[in-house]
Design an enzyme around this catalytic site. Sequence first.
Site, PDB file in Angstrom:
ATOM      1  N   ARG A  25     116.454  32.306  11.253  1.00  0.00           N
ATOM      2  CA  ARG A  25     116.538  33.219   9.838  1.00  0.00           C
ATOM      3  C   ARG A  25     116.409  32.377   8.762  1.00  0.00           C
ATOM      4  O   ARG A  25     115.938  32.836   7.902  1.00  0.00           O
ATOM      5  CB  ARG A  25     118.037  33.727  10.090  1.00  0.00           C
ATOM      6  CG  ARG A  25     118.611  34.432   8.686  1.00  0.00           C
ATOM      7  CD  ARG A  25     119.608  35.510   8.968  1.00  0.00           C
ATOM      8  NE  ARG A  25     120.633  34.986   9.792  1.00  0.00           N
ATOM      9  CZ  ARG A  25     121.608  34.235   9.777  1.00  0.00           C
ATOM     10  NH1 ARG A  25     121.712  33.453   8.731  1.00  0.00           N
ATOM     11  NH2 ARG A  25     122.504  34.030  10.781  1.00  0.00           N
ATOM     12  N   TYR A  86     107.671  54.117  -6.275  1.00  0.00           N
ATOM     13  CA  TYR A  86     107.784  54.593  -4.800  1.00  0.00           C
ATOM     14  C   TYR A  86     109.186  55.327  -4.459  1.00  0.00           C
ATOM     15  O   TYR A  86     110.088  54.722  -5.161  1.00  0.00           O
ATOM     16  CB  TYR A  86     107.587  53.245  -4.122  1.00  0.00           C
ATOM     17  CG  TYR A  86     107.807  53.763  -2.715  1.00  0.00           C
ATOM     18  CD1 TYR A  86     106.969  54.543  -1.832  1.00  0.00           C
ATOM     19  CD2 TYR A  86     108.622  52.932  -1.974  1.00  0.00           C
ATOM     20  CE1 TYR A  86     107.038  54.814  -0.624  1.00  0.00           C
ATOM     21  CE2 TYR A  86     108.904  53.207  -0.554  1.00  0.00           C
ATOM     22  CZ  TYR A  86     108.276  54.146   0.092  1.00  0.00           C
ATOM     23  OH  TYR A  86     108.586  54.413   1.388  1.00  0.00           O
ATOM     24  N   ASP A 160     106.794  45.201  -9.162  1.00  0.00           N
ATOM     25  CA  ASP A 160     106.042  45.447  -7.768  1.00  0.00           C
ATOM     26  C   ASP A 160     104.603  45.596  -7.990  1.00  0.00           C
ATOM     27  O   ASP A 160     104.065  46.621  -8.601  1.00  0.00           O
ATOM     28  CB  ASP A 160     106.764  47.186  -7.456  1.00  0.00           C
ATOM     29  CG  ASP A 160     106.350  47.305  -6.001  1.00  0.00           C
ATOM     30  OD1 ASP A 160     105.357  46.901  -5.553  1.00  0.00           O
ATOM     31  OD2 ASP A 160     107.095  48.295  -5.524  1.00  0.00           O
ATOM     32  N   LYS A 185     100.867  46.723   2.850  1.00  0.00           N
ATOM     33  CA  LYS A 185     100.000  47.317   2.369  1.00  0.00           C
ATOM     34  C   LYS A 185      98.606  46.431   2.211  1.00  0.00           C
ATOM     35  O   LYS A 185      98.001  46.045   3.151  1.00  0.00           O
ATOM     36  CB  LYS A 185     100.302  47.823   0.807  1.00  0.00           C
ATOM     37  CG  LYS A 185     101.486  48.826   0.827  1.00  0.00           C
ATOM     38  CD  LYS A 185     101.548  50.353   1.628  1.00  0.00           C
ATOM     39  CE  LYS A 185     102.616  50.963   1.900  1.00  0.00           C
ATOM     40  NZ  LYS A 185     104.012  50.466   1.753  1.00  0.00           N
TER      41      LYS A 185
HETATM   42  C1  PLP Z   1     104.707  50.634  -4.351  1.00  0.00           C
HETATM   43  C2  PLP Z   1     105.508  50.413  -3.073  1.00  0.00           C
HETATM   44  N1  PLP Z   1     106.544  49.559  -3.109  1.00  0.00           N
HETATM   45  C3  PLP Z   1     107.395  49.353  -2.092  1.00  0.00           C
HETATM   46  C4  PLP Z   1     107.276  50.139  -0.856  1.00  0.00           C
HETATM   47  C5  PLP Z   1     108.131  49.831   0.269  1.00  0.00           C
HETATM   48  O1  PLP Z   1     107.586  49.051   1.199  1.00  0.00           O
HETATM   49  P1  PLP Z   1     107.754  49.185   2.882  1.00  0.00           P
HETATM   50  O2  PLP Z   1     107.378  50.347   3.232  1.00  0.00           O
HETATM   51  O3  PLP Z   1     107.006  48.002   3.349  1.00  0.00           O
HETATM   52  O4  PLP Z   1     109.284  49.175   3.001  1.00  0.00           O
HETATM   53  C6  PLP Z   1     106.080  50.934  -0.650  1.00  0.00           C
HETATM   54  C7  PLP Z   1     105.868  51.776   0.427  1.00  0.00           C
HETATM   55  O5  PLP Z   1     105.021  52.466   0.416  1.00  0.00           O
HETATM   56  C8  PLP Z   1     105.206  51.000  -2.082  1.00  0.00           C
HETATM   57  O6  PLP Z   1     104.323  51.908  -1.635  1.00  0.00           O
END
Ligand code: PLP
Length: 373
Positions: A25, A86, A160, A185
């Site tokens: 970890r 998101y 992000d 992604k």
């Molecule tokens: C812009 C964005 N940030 C964060 C996330 C969250 O990521 P995860 O699905 O890997 O937990 C997503 C998921 O679709 C996203 O599109």
Amino acid sequence: MPPIYTSSTFIQESPGVHKGYEYSRSHNATRFAFERCIADLESSGLTEAQDRTCGGFAFASGLAAIGTCLELLDAGATVLCMDDVYGGTNRLLQRVRKRSQGLQVTFADLGSAESLERAVAAARPAMIWAETPSNPTLKIVDVQALARLGHACGAITVVDNTFASPMLQRPLEHGIDIVMHSATKYLGGHSDVVGGCLVTSRPQLAERLRFMQNAIGSVLGPFDAYLALRGVKTLAVRMHRHCTSALQIARHLESHPAVKQVVYPGLPSHPHHALAARQMRLAGEPAFGGMITVHLRGGIAESRRFLERVRIFALAESLGGVESLIEHPAIMTHASVPADERAKLGISDSLVRLSVGIEAVTDLIEDLDQALR
Ligand SMILES: Cc1ncc(COP(=O)(O)O)c(C=O)c1O
């Protein structure tokens, strides 16, 4: 290629004296390789002497990364969050951390310089959270202005960077404190791994994040770190293809009679086109990513029919993979955003979101045309 280190624990020479790896970890060489790679791509500028993985940290998902990042805040702190984020980020803040951490969460449009300045002055936040391009309405935030305003009020600024990837924009270079990714992604790129990252260029934040990553424990496993690292090797060529195909498709759809509006930062009709052209670049040229948002003519019935009829675009949540995906944010990715907030943001029943993959662009256009017919 870095091996997949599956060991959960490592032999010590003497009690408390380990050879650099104690417990997986805390220390895992496969994860470390991915973490150093993403730190380098995001220009953390930290050396291994300053931080063992140069300011890069990998987590079990994007949301695990966001959750750990929020732990930097004390109970009751104020978070200024972009209004269009998101749905899962919205849900974590509103439905979990308001209750469990007492966070005061303010949502605001950070997509224009004036509203950004106004929102920061009004909220006096401890953390500012932005997405650019945002999900799903593709607003662009001026990251340089965000860093300047954030520092002036002592806030930790977080971007992000999932939609752009470090190939198109590197917010740390503009003074942002922390970059976050859903590695699920574009970084992974093949829709076969779930992961998340945080990267910082500030040694003190790196120290705190290292502590939090280990203390909370939502780390990326070695198999997933291996897959994410393998995905990253082709990020540059994939992003090039995503960008050129998406621009072509956006232009095509803009003149389609069944389409009311196309939102794509690469189109001159996008309100932040000039900022996007300055901020998002690939090999020195403007590049706008692979995500397109489309307002169709008609309502839910027409949208549903269209989404059921596509053959190459796969109807599925997520984005950023080699295969093209299409989805309906109001019913799918953003269902967790309350209906009145969705309406304010323009996430209507006729809005669909495309993640343009790397297939032949002529096939993709033909597919959209036949489904729209
Ligand atoms: C812009 C964005 N940030 C964060 C996330 C969250 O990521 P995860 O699905 O890997 O937990 C997503 C998921 O679709 C996203 O599109």
